[in-house]
Design a protein around this motif. Structure first.
Motif, PDB file in Angstrom:
ATOM      1  N   ALA A  12     -19.067 -49.619 107.534  1.00  0.00           N
ATOM      2  CA  ALA A  12     -17.628 -49.901 107.545  1.00  0.00           C
ATOM      3  C   ALA A  12     -16.830 -48.640 107.890  1.00  0.00           C
ATOM      4  O   ALA A  12     -15.852 -48.710 108.643  1.00  0.00           O
ATOM      5  CB  ALA A  12     -17.200 -50.457 106.193  1.00  0.00           C
ATOM      6  N   GLN A  13     -17.241 -47.489 107.367  1.00  0.00           N
ATOM      7  CA  GLN A  13     -16.553 -46.239 107.686  1.00  0.00           C
ATOM      8  C   GLN A  13     -16.692 -45.902 109.161  1.00  0.00           C
ATOM      9  O   GLN A  13     -15.733 -45.450 109.799  1.00  0.00           O
ATOM     10  CB  GLN A  13     -17.112 -45.097 106.837  1.00  0.00           C
ATOM     11  N   TRP A  14     -17.875 -46.126 109.703  1.00  0.00           N
ATOM     12  CA  TRP A  14     -18.087 -45.848 111.130  1.00  0.00           C
ATOM     13  C   TRP A  14     -17.199 -46.749 111.977  1.00  0.00           C
ATOM     14  O   TRP A  14     -16.558 -46.292 112.911  1.00  0.00           O
ATOM     15  CB  TRP A  14     -19.561 -46.068 111.479  1.00  0.00           C
ATOM     16  N   ARG A  15     -17.131 -48.032 111.633  1.00  0.00           N
ATOM     17  CA  ARG A  15     -16.277 -48.964 112.376  1.00  0.00           C
ATOM     18  C   ARG A  15     -14.802 -48.592 112.236  1.00  0.00           C
ATOM     19  O   ARG A  15     -14.044 -48.705 113.191  1.00  0.00           O
ATOM     20  CB  ARG A  15     -16.500 -50.391 111.899  1.00  0.00           C
ATOM     21  N   ALA A  16     -14.394 -48.152 111.051  1.00  0.00           N
ATOM     22  CA  ALA A  16     -12.997 -47.770 110.833  1.00  0.00           C
ATOM     23  C   ALA A  16     -12.632 -46.549 111.675  1.00  0.00           C
ATOM     24  O   ALA A  16     -11.548 -46.496 112.271  1.00  0.00           O
ATOM     25  CB  ALA A  16     -12.758 -47.494 109.352  1.00  0.00           C
ATOM     26  N   ARG A  17     -13.535 -45.550 111.731  1.00  0.00           N
ATOM     27  CA  ARG A  17     -13.276 -44.384 112.579  1.00  0.00           C
ATOM     28  C   ARG A  17     -13.150 -44.784 114.038  1.00  0.00           C
ATOM     29  O   ARG A  17     -12.249 -44.326 114.751  1.00  0.00           O
ATOM     30  CB  ARG A  17     -14.405 -43.362 112.428  1.00  0.00           C
ATOM     31  N   ARG A  18     -14.046 -45.642 114.479  1.00  0.00           N
ATOM     32  CA  ARG A  18     -14.017 -46.067 115.877  1.00  0.00           C
ATOM     33  C   ARG A  18     -12.741 -46.851 116.169  1.00  0.00           C
ATOM     34  O   ARG A  18     -12.103 -46.646 117.202  1.00  0.00           O
ATOM     35  CB  ARG A  18     -15.255 -46.919 116.164  1.00  0.00           C
ATOM     36  N   GLY A  67      -8.709 -39.723 126.899  1.00  0.00           N
ATOM     37  CA  GLY A  67      -9.714 -38.944 126.175  1.00  0.00           C
ATOM     38  C   GLY A  67     -10.095 -39.600 124.856  1.00  0.00           C
ATOM     39  O   GLY A  67     -11.276 -39.660 124.503  1.00  0.00           O
ATOM     40  N   PHE A  68      -9.113 -40.103 124.124  1.00  0.00           N
ATOM     41  CA  PHE A  68      -9.419 -40.775 122.859  1.00  0.00           C
ATOM     42  C   PHE A  68     -10.170 -42.078 123.082  1.00  0.00           C
ATOM     43  O   PHE A  68     -11.042 -42.444 122.300  1.00  0.00           O
ATOM     44  CB  PHE A  68      -8.144 -41.032 122.045  1.00  0.00           C
ATOM     45  N   LEU A  69      -9.844 -42.792 124.159  1.00  0.00           N
ATOM     46  CA  LEU A  69     -10.594 -44.019 124.459  1.00  0.00           C
ATOM     47  C   LEU A  69     -12.048 -43.689 124.806  1.00  0.00           C
ATOM     48  O   LEU A  69     -12.969 -44.390 124.379  1.00  0.00           O
ATOM     49  CB  LEU A  69      -9.933 -44.791 125.606  1.00  0.00           C
ATOM     50  N   LEU A  70     -12.260 -42.635 125.572  1.00  0.00           N
ATOM     51  CA  LEU A  70     -13.627 -42.213 125.876  1.00  0.00           C
ATOM     52  C   LEU A  70     -14.354 -41.747 124.622  1.00  0.00           C
ATOM     53  O   LEU A  70     -15.537 -42.043 124.432  1.00  0.00           O
ATOM     54  CB  LEU A  70     -13.613 -41.098 126.921  1.00  0.00           C
ATOM     55  N   LEU A  71     -13.641 -41.036 123.754  1.00  0.00           N
ATOM     56  CA  LEU A  71     -14.233 -40.570 122.510  1.00  0.00           C
ATOM     57  C   LEU A  71     -14.619 -41.740 121.606  1.00  0.00           C
ATOM     58  O   LEU A  71     -15.676 -41.735 120.980  1.00  0.00           O
ATOM     59  CB  LEU A  71     -13.254 -39.648 121.784  1.00  0.00           C
ATOM     60  N   ARG A  76     -21.912 -42.285 118.941  1.00  0.00           N
ATOM     61  CA  ARG A  76     -23.205 -42.931 118.700  1.00  0.00           C
ATOM     62  C   ARG A  76     -23.142 -43.749 117.434  1.00  0.00           C
ATOM     63  O   ARG A  76     -22.605 -43.310 116.425  1.00  0.00           O
ATOM     64  CB  ARG A  76     -24.300 -41.886 118.549  1.00  0.00           C
ATOM     65  N   ARG A  77     -23.717 -44.910 117.509  1.00  0.00           N
ATOM     66  CA  ARG A  77     -23.796 -45.760 116.327  1.00  0.00           C
ATOM     67  C   ARG A  77     -24.801 -45.134 115.364  1.00  0.00           C
ATOM     68  O   ARG A  77     -25.904 -44.776 115.764  1.00  0.00           O
ATOM     69  CB  ARG A  77     -24.256 -47.150 116.742  1.00  0.00           C
TER      70      ARG A  77
END
Length: 130
Positions: A12-18, A67-71, A76-77
């Motif tokens: 969930a944290q990874w998805r929230a950051r993305r 740049g943020f969209l590319l980031l 990596r998942r």
């Protein structure tokens, strides 16, 4: 059980950051579109130096937004084991540790213990009915 909640929380944290990076990129692109629109309008209205400033601001926001969209897309998942595989691994680990443990003298196997418990409960209920 906490391992599974920890895995769910990490995912969930990874998805929230993305999602946060994606939202920031979209916001910056919208701001850039606003500046670009203002710059085109100002350029068509008059040809003065505020036009160059608007074009420069829109270019900066577009580059930052891209740049943020590319980031957001390049992250990596994290390597998180699926929940069903984690449960199976935990079950296998517990089975292995239970099989390595030597039974105490006079200790009954768990299946026999469960059968005897059910058998005793049956006779208690039968005795109540009589």
């Amino acid at each position: 059980m906490q391992r599974y909640f920890k895995q769910i929380r990490r995912r969930a944290q990874w998805r929230a950051r993305r999602l946060g990076r994606l939202a920031l990129g979209v916001a910056l692109l919208m701001i850039g579109l606003g500046f670009l629109t203002a710059a085109v309008w100002a350029y068509l209205a008059t040809e003065f130096s505020p036009i160059l400033a608007s074009l420069a601001c829109s270019a900066v926001f577009f580059v930052a937004g891209g740049g943020f969209l590319l980031l957001a897309g390049a992250g990596r998942r994290p390597d998180i084991q699926p929940l069903n595989e984690a449960v199976k691994a935990e079950f296998d680990r517990r089975q292995a540790s239970a099989s390595r443990r030597a039974p105490e003298p006079g200790e009954r196997p768990a299946l026999l213990e469960a059968f005897l418990m059910g058998y005793e409960a049956y006779f208690r209920l039968r005795k109540r009915r009589e």
